[in-house]
Design a protein around this motif. Structure first.
Motif, PDB file in Angstrom:
ATOM      1  N   HIS A 205      -4.010   9.726  -3.550  1.00 44.96           N
ATOM      2  CA  HIS A 205      -2.731   9.299  -4.130  1.00 44.96           C
ATOM      3  C   HIS A 205      -2.568   9.788  -5.570  1.00 44.96           C
ATOM      4  O   HIS A 205      -1.493  10.253  -5.963  1.00 44.96           O
ATOM      5  N   PRO A 264       4.350  12.807   1.281  1.00 48.93           N
ATOM      6  CA  PRO A 264       4.927  12.459  -0.022  1.00 48.93           C
ATOM      7  C   PRO A 264       5.508  13.655  -0.773  1.00 48.93           C
ATOM      8  O   PRO A 264       6.553  13.524  -1.419  1.00 48.93           O
ATOM      9  N   GLY A 268       8.815  12.485   0.615  1.00 49.96           N
ATOM     10  CA  GLY A 268       8.931  11.286  -0.205  1.00 49.96           C
ATOM     11  C   GLY A 268       8.303  10.039   0.374  1.00 49.96           C
ATOM     12  O   GLY A 268       8.583   8.931  -0.074  1.00 49.96           O
ATOM     13  N   GLU A 269       7.421  10.195   1.372  1.00 48.00           N
ATOM     14  CA  GLU A 269       6.724   8.986   1.832  1.00 48.00           C
ATOM     15  C   GLU A 269       5.420   9.320   2.552  1.00 48.00           C
ATOM     16  O   GLU A 269       5.244  10.403   3.106  1.00 48.00           O
ATOM     17  N   TYR A 270       4.512   8.325   2.518  1.00 44.34           N
ATOM     18  CA  TYR A 270       3.281   8.456   3.286  1.00 44.34           C
ATOM     19  C   TYR A 270       3.585   8.164   4.748  1.00 44.34           C
ATOM     20  O   TYR A 270       4.340   7.239   5.060  1.00 44.34           O
ATOM     21  N   SER A 272       3.408   6.536   8.182  1.00 45.19           N
ATOM     22  CA  SER A 272       2.981   5.161   8.463  1.00 45.19           C
ATOM     23  C   SER A 272       1.708   5.131   9.309  1.00 45.19           C
ATOM     24  O   SER A 272       0.879   4.225   9.164  1.00 45.19           O
ATOM     25  N   ALA A 292       6.784   7.454  -5.231  1.00 45.27           N
ATOM     26  CA  ALA A 292       7.304   8.390  -4.222  1.00 45.27           C
ATOM     27  C   ALA A 292       8.297   9.366  -4.841  1.00 45.27           C
ATOM     28  O   ALA A 292       8.297  10.559  -4.515  1.00 45.27           O
ATOM     29  N   ASP A 293       9.118   8.853  -5.759  1.00 49.07           N
ATOM     30  CA  ASP A 293      10.108   9.741  -6.394  1.00 49.07           C
ATOM     31  C   ASP A 293       9.447  10.748  -7.323  1.00 49.07           C
ATOM     32  O   ASP A 293       9.949  11.852  -7.517  1.00 49.07           O
ATOM     33  N   ARG A 296       7.702  13.508  -4.913  1.00 41.22           N
ATOM     34  CA  ARG A 296       8.611  14.453  -4.254  1.00 41.22           C
ATOM     35  C   ARG A 296       9.435  15.201  -5.299  1.00 41.22           C
ATOM     36  O   ARG A 296      10.489  14.749  -5.727  1.00 41.22           O
TER      37      ARG A 296
END
Ligand code: PNW
Length: 478
Positions: A205, A264, A268-270, A272, A292-293, A296
Motif C-alpha cells: 500500500h 488502485p 482507484g480501488e483495491y 475486493s 485511492a485518489d 490513481r
C-alpha cells in the motif's frame, strides 16, 4: 523448444524506442562517494549469508566513474534510450521519516551529467526514481511499512523532477513494487530481509501511495515529461483450466501480483477479492480515506518487465508441495497462498531457473492495452541470465540469449499487431551487474563485464540487438 511465434510483420512501428536498462545499486559502485549514505541494499549485502558469495555493490560495474565510456558504448551500439535509476541516498542522504533533509548537489550533478552525456549522444533518458535502494534511515523508522516513507518519496521525486525534468523524456516512479514489497518484507530474500507477511501488504500500500505522490510531483515539476510506472506483471495460468480450484489459485496470485497494483493505480480501488483473500493476514487498516485518489494518477505510460511464465494449481495439502518460484525452503513471497502450488514447467530455462515462454509478454501487453486504454506501453525490462561461453576471439557467444531476445521481440510484434501501443523496448541489461541476492554469479548483460579490469565487451547478442535497432526490424538470429 520454446514456442516461437512468427509475427505477421517483422517491422516495428515508426519511431520505436530501442533501449537498454540498468539500476543504480546494480551498476554504480562508489557507495560512499559524494555524500551518499547507506541504502537498505548496502546493509543487506554486507550482512553475511544474504547475498551469494558475500558479493556487494561496493564497486559493481564502477558505472559511477565510467559514465562517459558507458554512454559511448550505447551510442556505438546505436541504442536510442537508456533506462537508469536514481539512488535516493545520493540525493537526500540525511532524509529521516519526518523530514527530507538537505539536497546533496553532488548527487544531482552526477545524474545531470549523465543526462547531458546521453542527450549529446542522441540517447533519450528514462529515469526510474526507485529501484530498491531505500535510504537505510527510513528503513530504521519502519521502511515501506510506514506511510511517512511514501510521503518523503513524493518530496524526493519533486527534487529530481525539478533538477532533470527539462531534459528527461520519461520518469518512472517505481520499479517492480512486487519485488520491493514481497521479496523484501515477506520472503526476506531482498533487502530489508524481513519475513512478515502483514508488513509486505503494508509495503504494497505504501508503495502504491508513493507512486501516486511521485506521479503528482513529476507532473507538477516536470510538466513536459511522461509519467510512468514499471510493474513486473505475472502471466499466470491454471494447470487445469477446467478445474475450479486451479483457476481460483491463478486468480489469487494474479490478485497479489498484478491487480493489487493495477487496481488502485488504474481504477482507484483495491480488488475486493484480494482484500478478502488476505483478511487473515491484515485488516488493511493502513489504507486511509483519500489514498485511492492519490494513487490513481493519470499515467502516460506503463512499463512491463517480463521474464517468465507461471503455472499454478490448487494444493490439496497432501505430499510434497511444489514451489517453482524459487522459495521452496524459506519464507514465501506469496502471502496467504498456502494452498497454491507453483509448478515446474517442462522445457527450456534460463540460468536463473526461470522457464521461457514469450507468449506471456504479448498476453500481458494486450491485457494492459485493454485495461489502460490510451496509455502507452513500454517493455522496460526483458532479458536472460546465461553463463559465459567465451570464444577464442574473447567474445561471449551467447546464442541462447539472442534467441531469447528474438522470440520476445516477436512477441512484442504480436502484441502490436493485436493493437497494443508498445512504444519501446529496453533490454535487461546493458551490462552484466550485481544481480541482487545472486551477486555477480548471474550475468544478464548484452555487454560482458570483466570484474577484475572493468573491461566492457559486447557479446554476440549486443551485436545482433544493435542491428535490429538500426533497421527497426526483427532479424533472424544467425
Ligand atoms: C528484476 N523474482 O528483478 C529487476 O528489476 C532487475 O533489477 C533484475 O536484475 C532483473 O529483474 C533480473 O532478475 C527481479 O524473484 C528479481 O520473481 C526477482 C524476481 C523478479 C524480478
Amino acid at each position: 523448444e520454446p514456442p516461437t511465434s512468427e509475427p505477421v510483420t517483422t517491422r516495428f512501428p515508426e519511431g520505436f524506442l530501442w533501449g537498454s536498462a540498468t539500476a543504480s545499486y546494480q551498476v554504480e559502485g562508489a557507495v560512499t562517494e559524494d555524500g551518499r549514505t547507506p541504502s537498505i541494499w548496502d546493509t543487506f549485502s554486507h550482512t553475511p549469508g544474504k547475498v551469494q558469495d558475500g558479493d556487494t555493490g561496493d564497486v559493481a560495474d564502477d558505472h559511477y566513474h565510467r559514465v562517459r565510456e558507458d554512454v559511448a558504448l550505447m551510442r556505438d551500439l546505436g541504442l536510442r534510450s537508456y533506462r537508469f535509476s536514481v539512488a535516493w541516498p545520493r540525493i537526500t542522504p540525511h532524509v529521516t521519516a519526518d523530514a527530507l533533509g538537505d539536497v546533496e548537489q553532488r548527487g544531482l550533478d552526477f545524474y545531470a551529467g549523465l543526462v547531458d552525456e546521453l542527450m549529446a549522444a542522441g540517447i533519450a533518458p528514462a529515469v526510474t526514481l526507485y529501484h530498491w535502494d531505500l535510504p537505510q534511515a527510513l528503513e530504521d523508522a519502519g521502511g515501506w511499512t510506514d506511510r511517512r516513507t511514501a510521503e518523503r518519496f513524493g518530496e524526493y521525486a519533486a527534487v529530481v523532477a525539478r533538477a532533470l525534468g527539462d531534459r528527461v523524456r520519461t520518469f518512472i516512479t517505481l520499479n517492480e513494487p512486487w519485488c520491493a514489497a514481497y521479496l523484501g518484507y515477506a520472503a526476506g530474500v531482498h533487502a530489508p530481509g524481513r519475513t512478515e507477511p502483514a508488513s509486505a501488504l503494508a509495503a504494497v500500500h505504501h508503495l502504491n501511495l508513493a507512486h501516486g505522490l511521485a506521479a503528482r510531483a513529476v507532473r507538477e515539476h516536470a510538466p513536459d515529461a511522461e509519467v510512468a510506472v514499471t510493474l513486473n506483471l505475472g502471466w499466470f495460468r491454471a494447470e487445469d483450466p477446467t478445474s475450479d480450484a486451479d483457476v481460483d489459485a491463478a486468480r489469487r496470485v494474479d490478485g497479489l501480483q498484478n491487480r493489487v497494483f493495477l487496481g488502485p493505480m488504474l481504477h482507484g480501488e483495491y480488488p475486493s477479492d484480494v482484500l478478502e483473500d488476505t483478511c487473515e493476514v491484515t485488516d488493511w487498516s493502513f489504507v486511509r480515506v483519500g489514498d485511492a485518489d492519490v494513487i490513481r494518477q493519470p499515467l502516460d505510460a506503463v512499463g512491463l518487465n517480463y521474464y517468465s511464465p507461471t503455472v499454478v494449481r490448487h494444493w490439496t495439502g497432501v505430499g510434497q508441495k511444489q514451489s517453482a518460484d524459487g522459495h521452496g525452503d524459506g519464507a514465501s513471497p506469496w502471502v496467504a497462498c498456502d494452498d497454491v502450488e507453483f509448478l515446474e514447467l517442462p522445457g527450456p530455462r534460463t540460468e536463473m531457473g526461470w522457464s521461457i515462454d514469450p507468449r506471456g509478454m504479448s498476453e500481458l501487453l494486450l491485457r494492459l492495452s485493454r485495461e489502460a486504454p490510451g496509455v502507452d506501453l513500454y517493455v522496460t525490462e526483458n532479458g536472460m541470465a546465461a553463463p559465459d561461453v567465451v570464444g577464442d576471439d574473447g567474445v561471449v557467444h551467447d546464442a541462447d540469449r539472442t534467441a531469447y531476445l528474438h522470440d520476445h521481440l516477436a512477441a512484442v510484434l504480436d502484441a502490436v499487431e493485436g493493437g497494443a501501443p508498445v512504444k519501446g523496448y529496453f533490454v535487461w541489461s546493458l551490462l552484466d551487474n550485481f544481480e541482487w541476492a545472486y551477486g555477480y554469479s548471474k550475468r544478464f548483460g548484452v555487454v560482458h563485464v570483466d570484474y577484475e579490469t572493468q573491461a566492457r565487451t559486447p557479446k554476440d547478442s549486443a551485436r545482433w540487438y544493435s542491428r535490429v535497432a538500426a533497421g527497426n526490424e526483427l532479424l533472424p538470429t544467425a
